[in-house]
Design an enzyme around this catalytic site. Structure first.
Site, PDB file in Angstrom:
ATOM      1  N   GLY A 206      -6.171  86.112  74.944  1.00  0.00           N
ATOM      2  CA  GLY A 206      -6.469  85.867  76.356  1.00  0.00           C
ATOM      3  C   GLY A 206      -5.249  85.975  77.262  1.00  0.00           C
ATOM      4  O   GLY A 206      -5.317  85.632  78.435  1.00  0.00           O
ATOM      5  N   GLU A 209      -5.749  90.857  80.195  1.00  0.00           N
ATOM      6  CA  GLU A 209      -7.128  91.091  80.642  1.00  0.00           C
ATOM      7  C   GLU A 209      -7.778  92.148  79.747  1.00  0.00           C
ATOM      8  O   GLU A 209      -7.080  92.941  79.116  1.00  0.00           O
ATOM      9  CB  GLU A 209      -7.108  91.668  82.064  1.00  0.00           C
ATOM     10  CG  GLU A 209      -6.292  90.906  83.059  1.00  0.00           C
ATOM     11  CD  GLU A 209      -7.090  89.832  83.764  1.00  0.00           C
ATOM     12  OE1 GLU A 209      -8.330  89.830  83.631  1.00  0.00           O
ATOM     13  OE2 GLU A 209      -6.473  88.981  84.410  1.00  0.00           O
ATOM     14  N   LYS A 224       4.094  92.725  93.707  1.00  0.00           N
ATOM     15  CA  LYS A 224       4.866  91.506  93.987  1.00  0.00           C
ATOM     16  C   LYS A 224       6.265  91.833  94.517  1.00  0.00           C
ATOM     17  O   LYS A 224       6.742  91.204  95.454  1.00  0.00           O
ATOM     18  CB  LYS A 224       4.941  90.648  92.714  1.00  0.00           C
ATOM     19  CG  LYS A 224       3.556  90.105  92.301  1.00  0.00           C
ATOM     20  CD  LYS A 224       3.591  89.518  90.898  1.00  0.00           C
ATOM     21  CE  LYS A 224       2.220  89.045  90.453  1.00  0.00           C
ATOM     22  NZ  LYS A 224       2.153  88.752  89.021  1.00  0.00           N
TER      23      LYS A 224
HETATM   24  N1  HSE Z   1      -1.672  89.281  85.750  1.00  0.00           N
HETATM   25  C1  HSE Z   1      -0.529  88.582  86.241  1.00  0.00           C
HETATM   26  C2  HSE Z   1       0.474  88.395  85.116  1.00  0.00           C
HETATM   27  C3  HSE Z   1      -0.821  87.234  86.806  1.00  0.00           C
HETATM   28  O1  HSE Z   1       0.234  88.777  83.983  1.00  0.00           O
HETATM   29  O2  HSE Z   1       1.527  87.856  85.401  1.00  0.00           O
HETATM   30  C4  HSE Z   1      -1.353  87.286  88.186  1.00  0.00           C
HETATM   31  O3  HSE Z   1      -0.497  87.927  89.036  1.00  0.00           O
END
Ligand code: HSE
Length: 455
Positions: A206, A209, A224
Site C-alpha cells: 500500500g 498506488e 511540488k
Molecule cells: N503520492 C505522494 C507521495 C503523496 O508518494 O509522496 C502525496 O503527494
C-alpha cells in the site's frame, strides 16, 4: 488625576461578535486526508479554538459516496453528494478541496472562489498547472487559497519558505518530496533489488498506488518543486517548463556503484537560482551519503533550503498520510480564520511575493543546467579504451572527479568504468556522451545520472 476610561467602540464590539462566531467549513471529498482532517479538528477542537480565536467547524461534507461519508462524520453534519451545494451554501466560509486532479477540482475551486469562499487545497497538480489562474481569481475576490498540504504533506515548508525565510535571498531548494519513490529507492538500496520488483512489493504494502505513474515518473515531485520554486524566486508557477525524470530506468547496479563511491541516489526536486534564469528539475540524483538528506529513508520526505542569510536549513517529516496531511490542512484553516477579517491587501501573498512583483525570470532549458555527472560505461577491457574516453571528456572541457573500474572476472573481456565528473553544462555532457557512445569499444548504452554535492 483620574485615569481616562476607554469605552469599547461599537466597531471593536462588533469585531468581538464576529470573532465569537464559529468559522464554518465545507469539505469536498472525504477520503483519507478528508477523514484525517475531520478527526484532527474534532480531537484538538479546544486547542485549535484557543489558537484561532474562534471555533472551526466542518458543517457540510460533499462526497459521491454519501453512506461512507456519513459513517465517517456521524450525525449532525450535512452530507451531500453534490459539491456545488456546499459552494452555494452562504453559511460556509472556507471550502476544503480534497478531490485532486486538474479536472472537476479546478472548476469547483474557481466556483468556490467566485462565491467568495476561501479555499484550502492539498492539490499540487492543480496549483502547479493552473495556479496562476486560481491565484488571480482569488485576488480578484479578496479570498485566500491556502495550500500547505500540497507540498511535502505534514512538513510546514510553504510556511517556512513564505514567511520564516522571508529575509533571505533563496539560492536553491532540493527535496525528497515523493514518499513512494523514496520508499522504492530505499528498498532497492538496502535489498539490492531492481525497480520492478520493489514496485510490486510497494503496491502490495500500500505504499504505491495501483496506478503509480505520477509518483514513479517524477510528475508528483515536479508539481511540488514547481510550487516551491515560484514561492522561493517570485515567479509564476510553470510546471510545463520543469524537466521531469522518474526512477523507472534506475538499476540496482548504479545504486551499488554510487554507494561504493560514497553517494546515495535519491529522486530530488531541485530548483536553483542562476545568473540568467532558474533551474527547475526532478531526476534521480547522486548525493553524498554523509548529508543528512541522504539518510532520509522509506516514505519520509525532507527539503533542504539554502538562503543567503540563514545558510542551509532542513525540514523533515511525513509527506503523506491521513493525519500528517490533515495537520497542514488544519494549519491553513487556522491561518485563514485569523485573517478572515483582515484587509485582503494585508494578508501574506499566495506566492510570498506581492502579485505585482512576480518576475518573468526564465526557467532554463535542461541543456543549460549546470551539474556534476555519474557515468557508467560498459567497455571492452583492452588497451587505450580509457584514454579515448578521457580524451573526449577533456575535449569537452569536462573535468573528472573520480574514476572506478570494476575488476574483470577471469576470462571476461568487458568491464564497467564509472566516472564522476565535476560540474559541467548539461548540453556539453550530452555531446560528450554522444561521442563516447560512438566508440566501438563502448558496448552498451552509457548510463548517466546527475550528481549534486548540496554543500
Ligand atoms: N503520492 C505522494 C507521495 C503523496 O508518494 O509522496 C502525496 O503527494
Amino acid at each position: 488625576m483620574t485615569t481616562p476610561r476607554v469605552a469599547a467602540t461599537p466597531q471593536s464590539a462588533q469585531r468581538r461578535d464576529v470573532e465569537a462566531k464559529p468559522i464554518q467549513v465545507g469539505l469536498l471529498g472525504i477520503g483519507t486526508v478528508g477523514g484525517g482532517t475531520f478527526k484532527v479538528l474534532q480531537r484538538n477542537q479546544e486547542e485549535i479554538r484557543r489558537r484561532a480565536g474562534r471555533s472551526i467547524d466542518i458543517t457540510m461534507v460533499a462526497d459521491l459516496d454519501v453512506a461512507r461519508a456519513r459513517s465517517i462524520v456521524g450525525e449532525g453534519i450535512e452530507v451531500v453528494s453534490d459539491a456545488r451545494q456546499v459552494i452555494a451554501n452562504p453559511a460556509i466560509d472556507i471550502v476544503i478541496e480534497l478531490i485532486g486532479g486538474y479536472g472537476i477540482a479546478r472548476t469547483l475551486v474557481l466556483e468556490a472562489i467566485a462565491a467568495g469562499k476561501h479555499v484550502v487545497t492539498a492539490n499540487k497538480a492543480l496549483l502547479a498547472v493552473h495556479g496562476s489562474e486560481i491565484f488571480a481569481a482569488a485576488r480578484e475576490q479578496g479570498v485566500v487559497v491556502a495550500f500547505e498540504a500540497a507540498v511535502a504533506g505534514g512538513i510546514p515548508i510553504i510556511k517556512a519558505l513564505r514567511e520564516g525565510l522571508t529575509a533571505n535571498r533563496i539560492e536553491w531548494i532540493a527535496g525528497i518530496i515523493n514518499g513512494t519513490t523514496n520508499f522504492i529507492l530505499s528498498e532497492m538500496r538496502s535489498k539490492g533489488l531492481d525497480f520492478a520488483e520493489v514496485l510490486k512489493e510497494a503496491q502490495r504494502l500500500g505504499y504505491a498506488e495501483a496506478d503509480p505513474t505520477f509518483d514513479i515518473e517524477g510528475v508528483d515531485a515536479a508539481h511540488k518543486v514547481t510550487i516551491m520554486s515560484a514561492i522561493a524566486f517570485g515567479v509564476p508557477v510553470q510546471f510545463d517548463k520543469a524537466h521531469v525524470e522518474g526512477i523507472t530506468k534506475l538499476s540496482a547496479t548504479d545504486i551499488k556503484y554510487a554507494e561504493q563511491l560514497g553517494y546515495r541516489i535519491k529522486l530530488l526536486g531541485i530548483t536553483k537560482r542562476r545568473e540568467h534564469g532558474i533551474e527547475l528539475r526532478v531526476h534521480p540524483t547522486l548525493i553524498p551519503s554523509k548529508r543528512l538528506i541522504a539518510n532520509v529513508e522509506g516514505a519520509m520526505n525532507a527539503v533542504v533550503v539554502q538562503g543567503d542569510a540563514v545558510g542551509t536549513t532542513l525540514y523533515y517529516g511525513k509527506g503523506a498520510g491521513a493525519e500528517p496531511t490533515a495537520s497542514a490542512v488544519v494549519a491553513d484553516l487556522v491561518d485563514i480564520t485569523r485573517l478572515h477579517t483582515a484587509d485582503p491587501d494585508h494578508r501574506v501573498p499566495h506566492l510570498a511575493f506581492q502579485a505585482s512583483e512576480l518576475k518573468d525570470t526564465p526557467i532554463l532549458p535542461i541543456g543549460e543546467v549546470v551539474t556534476a555527472f555519474y557515468l557508467r560505461l560498459c567497455v571492452s577491457d583492452e588497451p587505450g579504451v580509457l584514454s579515448r574516453i578521457t580524451t573526449i571528456l577533456a575535449d569537452h572541457d569536462i573535468s573528472i572527479d573520480a574514476l572506478l573500474q570494476r575488476e574483470s572476472a577471469e576470462g571476461e573481456r568487458q568491464t564497467d568504468v564509472i566516472i564522476l565528473t565535476h560540474d559541467t553544462v548539461e548540453g556539453r555532457m550530452r555531446d560528450a556522451i554522444g561521442k563516447m557512445q560512438a566508440l566501438p569499444t563502448v558496448l552498451a548504452p552509457i548510463v548517466s545520472l546527475r550528481k549534486e554535492e548540496l554543500a
